[in-house]
Scaffold this active site. Sequence first.
Site, PDB file in Angstrom:
ATOM      1  N   GLU A 128     -30.616 -12.385  54.699  1.00 40.33           N
ATOM      2  CA  GLU A 128     -30.040 -11.597  53.609  1.00 40.33           C
ATOM      3  C   GLU A 128     -29.749 -12.435  52.373  1.00 40.33           C
ATOM      4  OE1 GLU A 128     -29.769  -9.160  57.155  1.00 40.33           O
ATOM      5  OE2 GLU A 128     -29.059 -11.207  56.777  1.00 40.33           O
ATOM      6  N   HIS A 146     -22.160  -1.813  62.098  1.00 33.66           N
ATOM      7  CA  HIS A 146     -23.318  -1.145  61.504  1.00 33.66           C
ATOM      8  C   HIS A 146     -22.938   0.208  60.905  1.00 33.66           C
ATOM      9  CE1 HIS A 146     -25.409  -4.086  64.006  1.00 33.66           C
ATOM     10  NE2 HIS A 146     -26.555  -3.766  63.426  1.00 33.66           N
TER      11      HIS A 146
END
Length: 844
Positions: free
Chosen positions: A579, A648
Site C-alpha cells: 500500500e 476489513h
Amino acid sequence: MPVYKNKKELQDILSRLWAKIFNTAEIVDKLSELSLVVEFRFTDIETRMFIVVGGGRKEVLWDPENPVRADVEMILASDTGHAFWMEDLNVPLALASRKIVAKGSVQKALKLLPALKPAFALYPVVLSEMGRQDLLEKRKKAGRKKNWLSALPGLLGRKKMAMGRLPVFPMDMKEPLRVMTTKPAGDVMVTSRDLLRTMVTIRAFEQHLSDGFRNGEIPSEAIHLSIGQEAVAAGVCMNLRNTDYINTTHRGHGHIIAKGADLKKMMAELYGKADGLCEGKGGSMHVTDGSLGILGANGIVGAGYLLALGAAQTIKFQGRDDVSVVFAGDGSVNQGMFHEALNMASVFGLPLLVVIENNLYGEFTSIERHSAETDIRKRMEAYNIESVQLDGNDAATVFNRMGEIIRAMRKDGKPRGVELKTYRWHGHMEGEPELYRTLEEKQSYMEKDPIARLEKELMAQGEYSSDDMLSIRTLVNFQIEEAVDFAKKALEPEKGELASRIYYPDSSDLFKGEIKTPTSGQNMSYSQAINQALEEEMKRDERVFLWGEDVRLGGYFSVTEGLVAKLGDRRIIDTPISENAIVGGAVGAAMTGLRPVCEILFGDFLTCCMDPIMNQAAKLRYMTGGQVSMPLTIRTPVGSGIGMAAQHSQSMERFFFGIPGLIVVAPSDPYTAKGLLKSAIRSDNPVLFFEHKLLYANTGPVPDGEYTLPLGKARVVRKGSDLTVVTHLLGVSAALDAAEILSGQGIDVEVIDLVTLYPMDSATIFSSVEKTRGLVTLEEGTATGGIGAEVISRVCLAGFSLLKRSPLRLAAPECPVPYAKNLENAMMLDPKVISEQISKWLEG
C-alpha cells in the site's frame, strides 16, 4: 526605548538579582539538585551571561575570556528578559515566536524554571534598590499579568473553542498558477574544477547555515547539514540532466545545490522569505525546485523512495531515457518504504537510482546498532538490483563511476543501487550534543576531507594551483555573501498567503452546478458505473493509469473487471501487496505529469499508507510553494455488512475528513459514483474516493452520454419540512427508508446526501435547517470525532437560534466492528431503529 540604559546597568541589575537568588534558601535547596550551565546571549546589548549551578558552584559570569561550555543557550533581547522577570512573558509563546531562541538541552533549562518561582518577587526589589522604580510604575499602569508558570496547567487542560475561517478550496481560488516545469534534456560537460567548485559551494553554504543557526538568524530549530558529504552530492548530481529527477532528505542542501538550484532563492527559503524557492512554506527540510527536476527534500525518513519510484514510473510510461534518483541515509533502509519501493522498482523494471549515503549513523544510533546487515549494498542486491559500494569521500571516483552507471540506466531503463561510504562532520541536527560518538572518531574522518582530497589530486596532476584554490574560494564566498544579503533583505510572506497554495486552482467547471436526480438513463449497478467512469476517463486522457492489487482481474469486488482487455496492461497495472508503494508511487507519478488512480483493496488498509496520503499528497503543493499539482485519485471500499470483522469493515472516511490539501468524496448511488469519479480524475488535487461495499450491487439510472458532477456539493435527495437528516454513503438509503416510516406518523423529513465530505457544502445544510428548524446526523462510523460532529458544529456556530431543539446524533456504538452476524447487525444502519430514535427525540 530599551528597558535598560546600557550594558553596565543590565549587568548590575541581573548580578544583584542572582546574588539574592543564590542567598535564598528555598531556591538554593532546589538548585542543589541540578548541575547546569545556562548562557543568556542578549542581542540588543551585546553581552553574554553564564549561570553556573551544581558541583558546589553558584555563580554568574559575564563575557568570560575562557570558553564556557553551556548546556543551554538562550538568545534574546534584554527587553524580553525584563518581561520574563516581571512575569509578563508567556515563555512557551516566546519560544514559538522566537523572541527567545533556545539551543542545546532545553529540557534541562525547563527543570530550572520551577526552582526560580520565588525569584520573581526579588526582581521588583532589585529594581527599587537600583533606582528603577519607573519600571514598576509602568507595570502598575499596564496591570499585573498572571505568572505563566501558574497559568500553564490551566492552559493545557482547557482551550477556548471557536470556529475559525473555513478552508479555501479550489473552486474559490484566484491565485496565479505556479506549476513544475523542466527544461529540455541535455548532457553537460563537467570539469574537475566544476566538481571542486560545487563541493566548495555546498560547504560554504552550509557553514553559513551553521553560523546563522548558532546566532539565531535561521527561523528553525531543525537544520540538518551534510558537511563532509559533499563528494556524494557533486559526484552524483553533476552527472544529471535537468529532466532527470531527484528526491532527497532533510539533509539535502548539497544535492539541491549540485543539481543547480539558485543560491539566492534557496538561501531565502531557509530564511523563511517570500522570495524563497518555496515562498517560505517549505524551509530547510522541504526545499524544491521543479524547474530543475528537484522534486524536493522530505522530512519523512524513507518517503523519497516512494516519490522517486513514481517519478521513475512517469519516465518509463513516457518512454524517456531519463533517470529518477533518490538520496537517502543508512538509517532509512530499515523503513518499510525502502523495501516496498525497491521491490516494485525491480518488479516493474523502472529507471530508479537508489543512492544511500552511509554516514554510519541513523540520527544518533550507529549502523552496527540499527541494522542487522550493515552492508547496505547487499540489501539492494536482494531485490535483484545491480548495486555497488564506493568510497563516498573520493569525489573523482564517485563522479566517474556514477557517470558510467547513469549512462547504462539511460540505455536499459533498469534500476541500480549505490552505497556511498561517507561521514557527516556535524551532528544529526545543529545544536545537538553528539554524545554518541567521540571527538577522535570525528577527527579521523575530517582528515579524509573530500574537498582537500580532490584539491590534492588536482594539484598532483598539475591541473590546479594554490592561486586556483584562492580564486575558487573567493568566488564562492562572494556568491554566498550575495545569497545571504538577498535573503536578509527579502520580504517575509504576507499573512494573506497563509492559506494559499493548499489546493491547485482547478477548472471552475468541476465545482459548478447542482447534483440533480436523473430522470432518465440506463439502469446500472454502482460497480458498473465506476467501471464505466474509469474506462471513459482513461480513453479521454492518455496520462491516466490505474494500479492496485489484482486490478487486471477486477480487484476483490470485481469493479475493474474487463478494463485490461480494453486498455492494456500498460494502463491497468497489478502491483505487489504494498500500500505504501501503491500510493506513494502514485504521488511521485502525479507530481511528474501523470494522473494515477490507485485502488486500495479495503479502506482499512489506508492505515498502511497514511504517510504518502497525509504528509505527501496533502502537503506537497503547499510545501513547494505551489510548484506541483497533485492529480491523484485513491479509490477504496469501506463499511461493514459482509461479515469480515474489525480489520476489513471500518468507515475510514472520518480519518481523512478535514485534512487541508485533500478532497474527500463518498457517492451513494451509481449516478453520483460515475459523475464524481470522472470529476475526481480530472481534478489536479488529491481525491479520496470512498465506495461502500454494500452499494456495489445497488442499481439506479445513469444518464446516457458524457457527464460529470460537481465536487464540493451536497444534494437534497428528499424534500421535507419538519426536520433535516444529514448523512452519506449507506446512510442515504437508510435515511430515505426511515423517512418513509416517519411519513406514516405525519413527520416530513428532508434528507441531505453530503456526497463530498470535504469540502463540506455548508450552504445546502444551512438552507435546509433554516426551513425545518431540526437537525439529525446519521453515519455508519462511531460518533466521537465523526462527520456528524462537524455538521452539528457548523450549524450551531452559524445559527444556533435556528434550531427548535438540540441536534440528534445517530452513529455506531463505540466499539470495533464484530464478526458474529447478530452483533454486526446490531451496528448496522437500521431504518426502523433510526425512525424510532427520531420519534423519541421529537417527543422529548
